[in-house]
Scaffold this motif. Structure first.
Motif, short mmCIF file in Angstrom:
data_model
loop_
_atom_site.label_atom_id
_atom_site.label_comp_id
_atom_site.label_asym_id
_atom_site.label_seq_id
_atom_site.Cartn_x
_atom_site.Cartn_y
_atom_site.Cartn_z
N ASP A 143 -0.03 -7.11 3.01
CA ASP A 143 -0.06 -7.96 1.82
C ASP A 143 0.55 -7.18 0.63
O ASP A 143 0.20 -7.96 -0.58
CB ASP A 143 -1.66 -8.34 1.69
N GLU A 144 1.14 -6.13 0.79
CA GLU A 144 1.77 -5.73 -0.53
C GLU A 144 3.31 -6.26 -0.51
O GLU A 144 4.06 -6.39 0.38
CB GLU A 144 1.87 -4.31 -0.41
N PRO A 145 3.70 -6.31 -1.73
CA PRO A 145 5.00 -7.19 -1.79
C PRO A 145 6.26 -6.48 -1.04
O PRO A 145 7.18 -7.18 -0.47
CB PRO A 145 5.27 -7.32 -3.54
N ASP A 146 6.33 -5.32 -1.29
CA ASP A 146 7.66 -4.66 -0.87
C ASP A 146 7.59 -4.57 0.85
O ASP A 146 8.76 -5.02 1.50
CB ASP A 146 7.71 -3.03 -1.23
N THR A 147 6.24 -4.68 1.43
CA THR A 147 6.22 -4.72 2.79
C THR A 147 6.38 -6.05 3.27
O THR A 147 7.00 -6.09 4.36
CB THR A 147 4.86 -4.26 3.41
N ASP A 148 5.65 -6.93 2.60
CA ASP A 148 6.17 -8.23 2.91
C ASP A 148 7.48 -8.81 2.84
O ASP A 148 8.08 -9.59 3.99
CB ASP A 148 5.34 -9.09 1.82
N ARG A 149 8.00 -8.65 1.97
CA ARG A 149 9.49 -8.87 1.74
C ARG A 149 10.40 -8.19 2.98
O ARG A 149 11.46 -8.80 3.48
CB ARG A 149 10.17 -7.97 0.19
N ARG A 150 10.16 -6.90 3.07
CA ARG A 150 11.03 -6.27 4.18
C ARG A 150 10.88 -6.96 5.58
O ARG A 150 11.53 -7.10 6.40
CB ARG A 150 10.86 -4.85 4.18
N ARG A 152 9.86 -9.89 6.32
CA ARG A 152 10.26 -11.09 6.38
C ARG A 152 11.69 -11.22 6.58
O ARG A 152 12.22 -12.30 7.30
CB ARG A 152 10.01 -12.00 4.99
#
Length: 479
Positions: A143-150, A152
């Protein structure tokens, strides 16, 4: 029925002496992956308890293997034994190695997750190198932005790869005369993407078009007229394009095609006295179907791949790099009139006589689209050189004060190649020196990370820049 739905597995591993359960590592991961699965439309197969020993790892590996998953997210929920990796790494053709941050930064160590991912990556590269398991590593909570982005990016890329693995492309009429640089071996396409080709003649399409019900053709002409800002093309050309549109639709349905590569000249002019640009444009805008003109199969592959990864409705398009305006720092990407109308935004499409065929004679060939692209972000790509190289660029469509040539076109600026800024002259030099196939598939939005990941998973190289120099440059080797 084609199985296109991506299936992602999840399993967490940890020594019992660490604190994976206490920090809810498994529940947090599964909840987050479940939400992402709902949003991005993939299936999640999750193991809800941690794996501590080799026997359990083997049992879970057998279960996950039976599910035929496409990608395994292997989380080091805490520090874990290296022997757990080997059975789990065989579960899926592609692997995610996932570490999470420490919950506290002093006192007793709680997870020691990152070291295990480093450990596992080393085992894959050194001990399991002959197996060649490709992996991508992740660091952070779901649920952290950097992990979510990668993540996706990975899901979109794998969805594109899975679509291509069962895709069929209809190749109609072969390539246009002289376009030898777009020849390819079907075996190379199957080996790289899994995509197959069906062969048809222009005569077959013309026969279907002639047999179309008159009322259906009239209906398509009416729709095409309503969505246009102006129609100056002859009614005969509108009728025949409507019939080609319907004939191609019939072929797509009967053969199960996902995209088409269709020769647009000269056979359609010889056999049906028409230019079929409007039909291709309508298939792209109204049906979201990739249709590459001039029989360009690698172009169709590139378009279909981007369509499969893009949330934007409607198909990508195929364009030429036609001219440059150094004053405006922009290049005109153009084609005769095949692009879907959504590229124009509020700029309406016009249906006109073909913009090049017949213009030095009394012959009228219809129908081309005349459309200026609206300002927007785009991705430019091409799976070239027998599907061994991926050209990946992004650019902005801009207003330069010049309309550009009649046809479907836009002025593109602020280019980036492989994510890095590139001067316009260097981009042109790269294309020419390296002998790029001269067509470019263009999609709305930024898909550059997804394309780069597709290339990495499939073992394709990406086009490297060749800066302009005053001396002879041979294939970019003496730059």
């Amino acid at each position: 029925m084609k199985d296109r739905r991506l299936k992602v597995g999840y399993v967490g591993v940890a020594f019992g002496s660490y604190y994976a359960d206490e920090h809810d590592q498994y529940g947090r991961a599964i909840d987050g992956l479940g939400r992402l699965a709902d949003e991005m439309d993939f299936d999640l197969v999750a193991i809800d308890s941690g794996i501590e020993d080799l026997e359990a790892a083997r049992e879970v590996a057998a279960r996950l293997s039976s599910e035929r998953i496409d990608f395994l997210m292997l989380q080091a929920a805490a520090c874990a034994s290296g022997e757990l990796l080997e059975p789990l790494a065989q579960v899926a053709p592609r692997l995610g190695l996932w570490a999470t941050p420490e919950p506290v930064l002093e006192g007793s160590i709680q997870l020691h997750s990152l070291v295990s991912i480093n450990h596992y990556a080393s085992i894959i590269r050194r001990y399991l190198r002959e197996r060649g398991t490709p992996f991508k590593w992740f660091y952070g909570h779901i649920d952290e932005p950097d992990t979510d982005r990668r993540l996706r990016v990975t899901i979109s890329a794998l969805q594109g790869i899975k679509t291509m693995a069962s895709a069929r492309i209809g190749w109609i009429g072969g390539i246009s005369p002289g376009f030898y640089n777009m020849q390819f071996e079907e075996a190379n396409l199957r080996a790289r993407f899994g995509t197959t080709i069906g062969h048809h003649t222009i005569a077959e399409i013309v026969e279907r078009a002639r047999a179309v019900d008159d009322r259906e053709a009239v209906s398509v002409v009416g729709h095409a007229t309503r969505i246009a800002t102006e129609v100056t093309a002859p009614s005969l050309g509108m009728d025949r394009n409507a019939r080609i549109y319907l004939a191609l639709g019939q072929l797509i349905e009967s053969e199960g095609y996902d995209a088409l590569a269709v020769q647009c000249w000269p056979s359609f002019q010889d056999d049906f006295h028409v230019a079929p640009c409007m039909a291709y444009s309508l298939l792209g805008s109204e049906d979201g179907l990739a249709v590459s003109c001039e029989g360009d199969v690698p172009g169709a592959v590139s378009m279909l791949l981007m369509n499969a990864m893009s949330p934007v409705h409607g198909s990508s398009t195929l364009l030429d790099l036609t001219t440059v305006d150094f004053e405006a720092d922009a290049a005109l990407l153009w084609h005769c009139g095949v692009s879907p109308r959504h590229f124009g935004g509020e700029n309406g499409i016009r249906w006109v006589d073909h913009v090049t065929l017949g213009r030095k004679s009394d012959v009228r060939y219809g129908v081309s689209g005349d459309l200026r692209f609206a300002p927007q972000n785009t991705t430019i790509a091409y799976a070239g050189d027998e599907f061994s190289e991926m050209f990946i660029a992004t650019a902005e469509v801009v207003e330069t004060g010049r309309a550009g040539f009649d046809g479907t076109r836009g002025w593109f600026s602020h280019f980036r190649l492989n994510g890095e800024p590139i001067e316009l002259i260097d981009l042109v030099n790269t294309s020419v020196v390296q002998g790029h196939e001269h067509h470019f598939a263009v999609a709305q939005g930024d898909l550059s990370s997804e394309l780069a990941e597709v290339a990495a998973w499939l073992g394709m190289r990406t086009t490297r820049p060749v800066p302009m120099r005053d001396y002879l440059q041979v294939d970019g080797l003496n730059t």
